[in-house]
Design an enzyme around this catalytic site. Structure first.
Site, short mmCIF file in Angstrom:
data_model
loop_
_atom_site.label_atom_id
_atom_site.label_comp_id
_atom_site.label_asym_id
_atom_site.label_seq_id
_atom_site.Cartn_x
_atom_site.Cartn_y
_atom_site.Cartn_z
N LYS A 1 3.48 10.35 8.07
CA LYS A 1 2.89 9.89 9.33
C LYS A 1 3.54 10.51 10.56
O LYS A 1 3.24 11.63 10.94
CB LYS A 1 2.87 8.37 9.38
CG LYS A 1 1.79 7.76 8.47
CD LYS A 1 1.55 6.32 8.75
CE LYS A 1 0.46 5.72 7.86
NZ LYS A 1 -0.89 6.21 8.18
N PHE B 1 0.85 -1.19 0.00
CA PHE B 1 0.00 0.00 0.00
C PHE B 1 0.88 1.23 0.00
O PHE B 1 1.76 1.38 0.86
CB PHE B 1 -0.92 0.03 1.23
CG PHE B 1 -1.85 1.21 1.22
CD1 PHE B 1 -3.06 1.14 0.54
CD2 PHE B 1 -1.52 2.39 1.86
CE1 PHE B 1 -3.93 2.24 0.52
CE2 PHE B 1 -2.37 3.48 1.84
CZ PHE B 1 -3.58 3.41 1.16
N ASP C 1 9.43 2.95 0.80
CA ASP C 1 8.28 3.64 1.36
C ASP C 1 8.31 3.42 2.87
O ASP C 1 7.92 2.36 3.36
CB ASP C 1 6.99 3.09 0.74
CG ASP C 1 5.74 3.72 1.33
OD1 ASP C 1 5.82 4.32 2.42
OD2 ASP C 1 4.67 3.59 0.72
#
Length: 395
Positions: free
Chosen positions: A250, A136, A221
């Site tokens: 995040k 994802f 990522d």
């Protein structure tokens, strides 16, 4: 229904499946709803609130910056942005930083950089990007095309062309697909939304090797794994492999919207003036918050404590697996990014914990994800384990 939920139900888009609660205050690992009820937060804004809710150093940094300068755009320099770029470079493999506002934007920047670098260095035919099944990377079109879960593609195809997906940890598939047309391989060191699944060291090492052999860039990522979440400042440190490009977001600004794309000097040179941009990227207030976060999280002692807390949580979860073998299978993950593997529906366990005012997430049907603030106290880990045991016994 409270007034906040009532307003939200009336005016907000219906693209989220929200829990029936509205939070109005947070402190550390605790949240309070509009009725004054207290919750233990092992979600932390989906691994965002690295130092917990409203940590004093972040609140103070934001307050000071708000009183000085809110925004001027990237037509000009600002001190918080320059200082933040410095600390990221000094603590990573990278030599240059591009700031944006989110993880998806960081991935978009990385994908664009990889293609532009290949175009300038090798020519227009080197455009293929290899990603992993069950990965994802975000909801924007490039990030969505890299995401290896077709459930997220429904209704949005055709996607961006030239993306190929291979199974995680399948060395032969990786070797077979990475060829002279490949400009980049993108992977998460730990598949987050895929169920908190760490890649094997052998696979990550092979990704580095095949990229070097084919003149492709390796993109990590680290949106969910970065900024101390795994017990290292960046998860690539667990694998002994450095990427060419890394994406962060995040936990970077402790709750404020900020993303970053880091790269080696030679690679980042491909982004010449006008080739990519972000109006709000590297906003002074978000960067001030991130500086406060990194000053604490980059400390070796702090990171060692994250690893110890992660082991304490893992040990307690494994003991519950032994006590409830009909309901639980095991534990996976790194640091304070852990998943409890379940034999029962993880969503049901998540709901039962919510009813006991404990917040978790369930990215997969058999995975209950635990991402408490990195500052979680040992007594709070014990409290969580006690409530989880009661939930399993009564459920």
């Amino acid at each position: 229904m409270g007034i906040i939920r009532d307003l939200g139900e009336t005016y907000l888009a219906g693209n989220y499946r929200r829990f029936p609660v509205a939070f109005v205050r947070g402190q550390g690992t605790r949240l309070w709803d509009e009725e004054g009820r207290e919750y233990l937060d092992f979600c932390a804004g989906i691994a965002v609130c690295a130092l917990g809710h409203c940590p004093e150093e972040v609140v103070s940094a934001v307050r000071d910056q708000v009183e000085k300068l809110l925004h001027v755009s990237n037509l000009y320099w600002t001190e918080p942005q320059a200082r933040l770029a410095q600390i990221l470079v000094e603590n990573s493999f990278a030599e240059r930083v591009f700031f944006c506002n989110s993880g998806a934007e960081a991935v978009e920047a990385a994908l664009k950089l990889a293609r532009r670098y290949a175009y300038l260095k090798h020519g227009p035919e080197k455009t293929r990007i290899v990603a992993l099944e069950n990965s994802f990377h975000g909801r924007t079109y490039g990030a969505l095309s890299a995401t290896g879960q077709p459930v997220y593609w429904e209704g949005f195809e055709p996607l961006v062309p030239e993306f190929v997906h291979v199974p995680p940890d399948d060395l032969e598939a990786l070797r077979e697909v990475v060829d002279e047309r490949t400009c980049a391989v993108i992977l998460e060191p730990v598949l987050g939304e895929g169920g908190v699944i760490p890649l094997s060291r052998e696979f990550v090492e092979e990704a580095r090797r095949v990229c070097d052999a084919r003149g492709a860039l390796l993109i990590f990522d680290e949106i969910q794994t970065g900024v101390g979440r795994t017990g290292k400042l960046f998860a690539y440190e667990h694998f002994g492999v450095e990427p060419d490009i890394m994406c962060l977001a995040k936990g970077l600004a402790g709750g404020l919207p900020l993303g970053a794309m880091l790269a080696r000097e030679e690679v980042m040179e491909a982004l010449s003036p006008g080739s990519h941009a972000s109006t709000f990227g590297g906003n002074p207030v978000a960067c001030a918050a991130a500086l406060a976060v990194l000053r604490r999280v980059s400390s070796p002692d702090f990171l060692a404590e994250v690893r110890l807390k992660g082991e304490a949580l893992r040990k307690g979860l494994l003991q519950l697996c032994e006590r409830f073998p009909e309901k639980l299978k095991g534990v996976r993950g790194l640091g304070l990014l852990l998943a409890l593997e379940t034999r029962i529906p993880a969503s049901s366990l998540m709901q039962a914990l919510f009813e006991r005012r404990v917040l978790t997430t369930a990215p997969k049907p058999d995975a209950l994800r635990l991402t408490p603030p990195l500052t979680v106290a040992y007594r709070e880990i014990d409290a969580f384990l006690t409530i989880l045991e009661e939930t399993l016994r009564e459920g």
